[in-house]
Scaffold this motif. Structure first.
Motif, mmCIF file in Angstrom:
data_model
loop_
_atom_site.group_PDB
_atom_site.id
_atom_site.type_symbol
_atom_site.label_atom_id
_atom_site.label_comp_id
_atom_site.label_asym_id
_atom_site.label_seq_id
_atom_site.Cartn_x
_atom_site.Cartn_y
_atom_site.Cartn_z
ATOM 1 N N LEU A 249 101.693 90.106 40.788
ATOM 2 C CA LEU A 249 102.807 90.645 40.002
ATOM 3 C C LEU A 249 102.422 91.966 39.342
ATOM 4 C CD1 LEU A 249 104.285 87.462 38.272
ATOM 5 C CD2 LEU A 249 105.297 88.805 40.124
ATOM 6 N N ILE B 45 107.360 92.144 35.057
ATOM 7 C CA ILE B 45 107.251 93.470 35.672
ATOM 8 C C ILE B 45 107.475 94.551 34.613
ATOM 9 C CG2 ILE B 45 108.289 95.064 37.350
ATOM 10 C CD1 ILE B 45 106.668 92.812 38.685
ATOM 11 N N SER B 46 108.509 94.402 33.820
ATOM 12 C CA SER B 46 108.829 95.380 32.777
ATOM 13 C C SER B 46 107.710 95.491 31.742
ATOM 14 C CB SER B 46 110.143 94.978 32.097
ATOM 15 O OG SER B 46 110.442 95.859 31.046
ATOM 16 N N PHE C 286 110.257 86.768 35.858
ATOM 17 C CA PHE C 286 109.724 87.763 36.792
ATOM 18 C C PHE C 286 110.034 89.186 36.336
ATOM 19 C CE2 PHE C 286 110.534 90.615 40.383
ATOM 20 C CZ PHE C 286 109.288 90.620 40.994
ATOM 21 N N ASP C 287 111.312 89.487 36.083
ATOM 22 C CA ASP C 287 111.707 90.845 35.699
ATOM 23 C C ASP C 287 111.068 91.258 34.380
ATOM 24 O OD1 ASP C 287 113.267 91.256 37.988
ATOM 25 O OD2 ASP C 287 115.061 90.420 37.043
ATOM 26 N N GLU D 76 102.507 94.597 41.971
ATOM 27 C CA GLU D 76 103.887 94.959 42.284
ATOM 28 C C GLU D 76 104.476 95.865 41.199
ATOM 29 O OE1 GLU D 76 108.168 92.800 43.021
ATOM 30 O OE2 GLU D 76 106.362 91.864 43.820
ATOM 31 N N ALA D 77 104.221 95.527 39.942
ATOM 32 C CA ALA D 77 104.737 96.343 38.839
ATOM 33 C C ALA D 77 104.187 97.762 38.905
ATOM 34 C CB ALA D 77 104.386 95.697 37.501
ATOM 35 N N ASP E 137 99.565 86.155 39.197
ATOM 36 C CA ASP E 137 99.753 87.172 38.158
ATOM 37 C C ASP E 137 99.180 88.517 38.601
ATOM 38 O OD1 ASP E 137 101.066 85.393 36.529
ATOM 39 O OD2 ASP E 137 99.381 85.067 35.169
ATOM 40 N N GLN F 199 104.785 97.385 33.192
ATOM 41 C CA GLN F 199 105.130 98.803 33.281
ATOM 42 C C GLN F 199 105.123 99.476 31.915
ATOM 43 O OE1 GLN F 199 108.797 98.686 35.557
ATOM 44 N NE2 GLN F 199 107.668 98.716 37.501
ATOM 45 N N ASP G 249 105.620 100.287 41.643
ATOM 46 C CA ASP G 249 106.901 100.926 41.343
ATOM 47 C C ASP G 249 106.760 102.189 40.499
ATOM 48 O OD1 ASP G 249 108.219 98.933 42.709
ATOM 49 O OD2 ASP G 249 108.756 97.794 40.911
#
Length: 149
Positions: free
Chosen positions: A28, A129-130, A125-126, A31-32, A25, A133, A35
């Protein structure tokens, strides 16, 4: 020097503390944030004890935001939240509980302990990330925090 997304003015990098024992986590979340167009300095702790040590003993700047998991070894998220929000020096730091728990009692207890928000970790996953963000955009892009013009 990065610019503030809401004003376009120059500001210092945002410091985030992620308190979570799940390294997947944490990756992740990293990574988020990578971006985003906001400069972040990410600090991590695997439990509440390490996180309190970072907050109280580190020569690092205090985080602008804490992302907190509830279920961790040694000192769990509830205990950490109670400790931070009972300390007048640490209390102003916004804490977003980011947990897999959807149990109403966990949500209610987190708000009773003065969490600033409770967000359930998405499994997809998506979506994960969203969600990170969105938290980042709100707390570090929309909200005005001390020390950021």
């Amino acid at each position: 020097m990065p610019t503030s997304p809401s004003t376009g003015s120059v500001s210092r990098p945002f410091d985030l503390l992620v308190v979570d024992d799940d390294s997947g986590d944490v990756l992740l979340i990293e990574e988020a944030l990578a971006d985003r167009h906001i400069s972040h300095r990410l600090h991590t702790a695997g439990d509440g004890i390490d996180a309190l040590r970072f907050l109280r003993e580190s020569d690092q700047r205090r985080p602008d935001l804490i992302l907190l998991d509830l279920n961790m070894p040694r000192m769990n998220g509830r205990e950490f939240l109670a400790e931070v929000k009972s300390d007048p020096d640490l209390r102003p730091i916004p804490i977003v509980v980011l947990s897999t728990s959807t149990i109403d009692e966990d949500v209610a207890a987190s708000y009773a302990l003065r969490a600033n928000a409770y967000v359930t970790k998405p499994v997809d996953f998506d979506d994960f990330i969203s969600t990170v963000q969105c938290i980042d955009n709100f707390y570090l892009g929309t909200v005005r925090l001390p020390g950021h013009s």
